[in-house]
Structures are given as structure tokens and as C-alpha cells.
Design an enzyme around this catalytic site. Sequence first.
Site, PDB file in Angstrom:
ATOM      1  N   PRO A  10       0.796  -1.225   0.000  1.00 27.42           N
ATOM      2  CA  PRO A  10       0.000   0.000   0.000  1.00 27.42           C
ATOM      3  C   PRO A  10       0.829   1.274   0.000  1.00 27.42           C
ATOM      4  CG  PRO A  10      -0.142  -1.129   2.116  1.00 27.42           C
ATOM      5  CD  PRO A  10       0.512  -2.075   1.161  1.00 27.42           C
ATOM      6  N   ASN A  11       0.404   2.189  -0.826  1.00 25.50           N
ATOM      7  CA  ASN A  11       0.939   3.551  -0.947  1.00 25.50           C
ATOM      8  C   ASN A  11       2.282   3.624  -1.652  1.00 25.50           C
ATOM      9  OD1 ASN A  11      -1.254   4.924   0.338  1.00 25.50           O
ATOM     10  ND2 ASN A  11      -0.543   4.057   2.266  1.00 25.50           N
ATOM     11  N   ARG A  18       5.579  12.332  -2.710  1.00 24.39           N
ATOM     12  CA  ARG A  18       5.525  12.985  -1.406  1.00 24.39           C
ATOM     13  C   ARG A  18       6.622  12.394  -0.534  1.00 24.39           C
ATOM     14  NH1 ARG A  18      -0.321  12.223   0.925  1.00 24.39           N
ATOM     15  NH2 ARG A  18       0.047  10.198   0.038  1.00 24.39           N
ATOM     16  N   TYR A  23      11.631   8.836   1.665  1.00 24.51           N
ATOM     17  CA  TYR A  23      11.652   7.735   0.691  1.00 24.51           C
ATOM     18  C   TYR A  23      12.462   8.047  -0.567  1.00 24.51           C
ATOM     19  CZ  TYR A  23       7.861   6.086   3.651  1.00 24.51           C
ATOM     20  OH  TYR A  23       7.127   5.668   4.721  1.00 24.51           O
ATOM     21  N   ASN A  79       7.947  -5.523  -0.289  1.00 27.96           N
ATOM     22  CA  ASN A  79       7.816  -4.347   0.566  1.00 27.96           C
ATOM     23  C   ASN A  79       6.324  -4.206   0.833  1.00 27.96           C
ATOM     24  OD1 ASN A  79       7.651  -1.928   1.906  1.00 27.96           O
ATOM     25  ND2 ASN A  79       9.056  -0.825   0.546  1.00 27.96           N
ATOM     26  N   ALA A  82       2.849  -0.420   5.083  1.00 31.47           N
ATOM     27  CA  ALA A  82       2.346  -0.393   6.461  1.00 31.47           C
ATOM     28  C   ALA A  82       1.745  -1.724   6.909  1.00 31.47           C
ATOM     29  CB  ALA A  82       1.324   0.725   6.603  1.00 31.47           C
ATOM     30  N   HIS A  85       3.481  -3.803   9.605  1.00 36.72           N
ATOM     31  CA  HIS A  85       3.341  -3.547  11.033  1.00 36.72           C
ATOM     32  C   HIS A  85       1.975  -3.964  11.578  1.00 36.72           C
ATOM     33  CE1 HIS A  85       6.805  -1.239   9.889  1.00 36.72           C
ATOM     34  NE2 HIS A  85       6.082  -0.382   9.196  1.00 36.72           N
ATOM     35  N   ASP A  92       0.897 -15.150   8.187  1.00 36.78           N
ATOM     36  CA  ASP A  92       0.429 -16.532   8.007  1.00 36.78           C
ATOM     37  C   ASP A  92       0.634 -17.008   6.576  1.00 36.78           C
ATOM     38  OD1 ASP A  92      -0.318 -16.664  10.644  1.00 36.78           O
ATOM     39  OD2 ASP A  92      -2.454 -16.327  10.281  1.00 36.78           O
ATOM     40  N   GLU A 103      12.036  -9.430   2.920  1.00 38.65           N
ATOM     41  CA  GLU A 103      11.331  -8.209   3.341  1.00 38.65           C
ATOM     42  C   GLU A 103      12.241  -7.003   3.094  1.00 38.65           C
ATOM     43  OE1 GLU A 103      10.377  -8.334   7.520  1.00 38.65           O
ATOM     44  OE2 GLU A 103       9.795  -6.212   7.569  1.00 38.65           O
ATOM     45  N   HIS A 105      12.529  -2.666   3.179  1.00 36.90           N
ATOM     46  CA  HIS A 105      12.005  -1.330   3.495  1.00 36.90           C
ATOM     47  C   HIS A 105      12.993  -0.288   2.995  1.00 36.90           C
ATOM     48  CE1 HIS A 105       8.751  -3.022   5.678  1.00 36.90           C
ATOM     49  NE2 HIS A 105       9.606  -3.804   6.314  1.00 36.90           N
ATOM     50  N   ILE A 106      12.466   0.687   2.307  1.00 39.43           N
ATOM     51  CA  ILE A 106      13.293   1.760   1.759  1.00 39.43           C
ATOM     52  C   ILE A 106      13.918   2.565   2.895  1.00 39.43           C
ATOM     53  CG2 ILE A 106      13.198   3.903   0.414  1.00 39.43           C
ATOM     54  CD1 ILE A 106      10.799   2.530  -1.128  1.00 39.43           C
ATOM     55  N   SER A 107      13.092   2.911   3.870  1.00 37.88           N
ATOM     56  CA  SER A 107      13.575   3.697   5.014  1.00 37.88           C
ATOM     57  C   SER A 107      14.053   2.763   6.128  1.00 37.88           C
ATOM     58  CB  SER A 107      12.437   4.587   5.544  1.00 37.88           C
ATOM     59  OG  SER A 107      11.366   3.786   6.029  1.00 37.88           O
ATOM     60  N   ARG A 112      12.553   5.319  13.016  1.00 36.97           N
ATOM     61  CA  ARG A 112      11.332   6.118  12.854  1.00 36.97           C
ATOM     62  C   ARG A 112      10.369   5.885  14.031  1.00 36.97           C
ATOM     63  NH1 ARG A 112       9.112   5.350   6.981  1.00 36.97           N
ATOM     64  NH2 ARG A 112       7.912   7.162   7.657  1.00 36.97           N
ATOM     65  N   ARG A 116       6.534   1.569  13.830  1.00 36.72           N
ATOM     66  CA  ARG A 116       7.181   0.939  12.671  1.00 36.72           C
ATOM     67  C   ARG A 116       8.285  -0.035  13.087  1.00 36.72           C
ATOM     68  NH1 ARG A 116       5.161   4.061   8.340  1.00 36.72           N
ATOM     69  NH2 ARG A 116       4.801   6.210   8.977  1.00 36.72           N
TER      70      ARG A 116
HETATM   71  O1  CA2 Z   1      10.347   2.217   4.269  1.00 31.41           O
HETATM   72  C1  CA2 Z   1       9.541   1.519   3.658  1.00 31.41           C
HETATM   73  O2  CA2 Z   1       9.783   0.983   2.579  1.00 31.41           O
HETATM   74  C2  CA2 Z   1       8.121   1.336   4.221  1.00 31.41           C
HETATM   75  O3  CA2 Z   1       7.713  -0.002   3.948  1.00 31.41           O
HETATM   76  C3  CA2 Z   1       7.238   2.309   3.472  1.00 31.41           C
HETATM   77  C4  CA2 Z   1       5.804   2.347   3.995  1.00 31.41           C
HETATM   78  C5  CA2 Z   1       5.769   2.524   5.518  1.00 31.41           C
HETATM   79  O4  CA2 Z   1       4.441   2.423   5.978  1.00 31.41           O
HETATM   80  C6  CA2 Z   1       6.634   1.489   6.217  1.00 31.41           C
HETATM   81  O5  CA2 Z   1       6.606   1.747   7.615  1.00 31.41           O
HETATM   82  C7  CA2 Z   1       8.067   1.551   5.722  1.00 31.41           C
HETATM   83  C8  CA2 Z   1       5.045   3.502   3.326  1.00 31.41           C
HETATM   84  C9  CA2 Z   1       4.822   3.267   1.857  1.00 31.41           C
HETATM   85  C10 CA2 Z   1       5.034   4.495   1.035  1.00 31.41           C
HETATM   86  O6  CA2 Z   1       4.208   5.544   1.453  1.00 31.41           O
HETATM   87  C11 CA2 Z   1       4.353   6.762   0.839  1.00 31.41           C
HETATM   88  C12 CA2 Z   1       3.470   7.742   1.235  1.00 31.41           C
HETATM   89  C13 CA2 Z   1       3.553   8.989   0.683  1.00 31.41           C
HETATM   90  C14 CA2 Z   1       4.524   9.277  -0.270  1.00 31.41           C
HETATM   91  C15 CA2 Z   1       5.405   8.302  -0.665  1.00 31.41           C
HETATM   92  C16 CA2 Z   1       5.319   7.024  -0.118  1.00 31.41           C
END
Ligand code: CA2
Length: 151
Positions: A10-11, A18, A23, A79, A82, A85, A92, A103, A105-107, A112, A116
Amino acid sequence: MPQLLILNGPNLNLLGRREPSVYGAQTLADVEALCRDTAVRLGHTVECRQSNHEGELIDAIHAAAAAHAAGTLIGVVLNAGAYTHSSVALHDAIKGVAVPVVEVHISNVHAREAFRHHSYLSPVAAGIVVGFGIDGYRLAIEGLARRAGGA
Ligand code: CA2
């Protein structure tokens, strides 16, 4: 199915649009191009998918597991965003299959917010790559290729 599945949750379709300080400025298309280049360099084929829906991610893992059992797929780079978490269901799904899932994660999630810091996926992942930016996908693919004996 190709030999590697790159699965973004997701996202992650919003990458580059953003929060560049967290990221980076690169988009999901850039991530997928990096994955394709890396896989091709290592002699593998790759499929990249992104979904904002938990059930679709689970279905993709089940399909990957079937391909792994058939000997055509070496692993999954995941990846889960969210869902990492929150999702016992993804835990499962991965636990119930034999396909190696890395697994990513970019960040650096551990630097953080506290929510997370816990991952439902880490205990069932074959490996974890955290905090290297989008280069983490390359590292994960190289790890899976090496694990499969091909690089
Ligand atoms: O660091 C990562 O790759 C995460 O998986 C990215 C997730 C975050 O919920 C995880 O805790 C760590 C978020 C996905 C990207 O969300 C964005 C939101 C707005 C702008 C760009 C990316």
C-alpha cells in the site's frame, strides 16, 4: 510465472510524489526499472506488482508459492508497506508456504516512529533489507539469486 516476483504494498505507488526526505525522489517506475535491470543482469526474469489491498498481496504470495513448488520461481521481494506492522494474515501467508520472501524497506523503520519498529513479517522472512533506499531491492534480488545458486 517469471523467476522473481517483486511485490509492493500500500501507498508505494505514491513513491517520489511525497515525503522525498524519507523515501527519496524516485518513483515506483524507477524501483521497477532497477529490479528489472538487476534481474536481467543476473540472468533472471522478473514480474513487478503493486497493490493497495492486503488480500491481493496474499493471493500473489500463494501464486508465487505454487510457482516455487513447480520450480519456476526462486523468490519474492516484498515491501508490504504499512501492512508490515499490522498484518497477521500476511505473516500466516508467508509462514504457510515454502517460497523464500525477502522483506524490504526503503527507510530505516527502526529509526522512525515506534509503531514501525515491529514487523509481523520479519520472523517468517528469508532475509530483511532495511534502510538502504531503493537500492535495497537490488540487494534483495542479489541475495535471492545467490541463495538459489545462480549468482
Ligand atoms: O520504508 C519503507 O519501505 C516502508 O515499507 C514504506 C511504507 C511505511 O508504511 C513502512 O513503515 C516503511 C510507506 C509506503 C510508502 O508511502 C508513501 C506515502 C507517501 C509518499 C510516498 C510514499
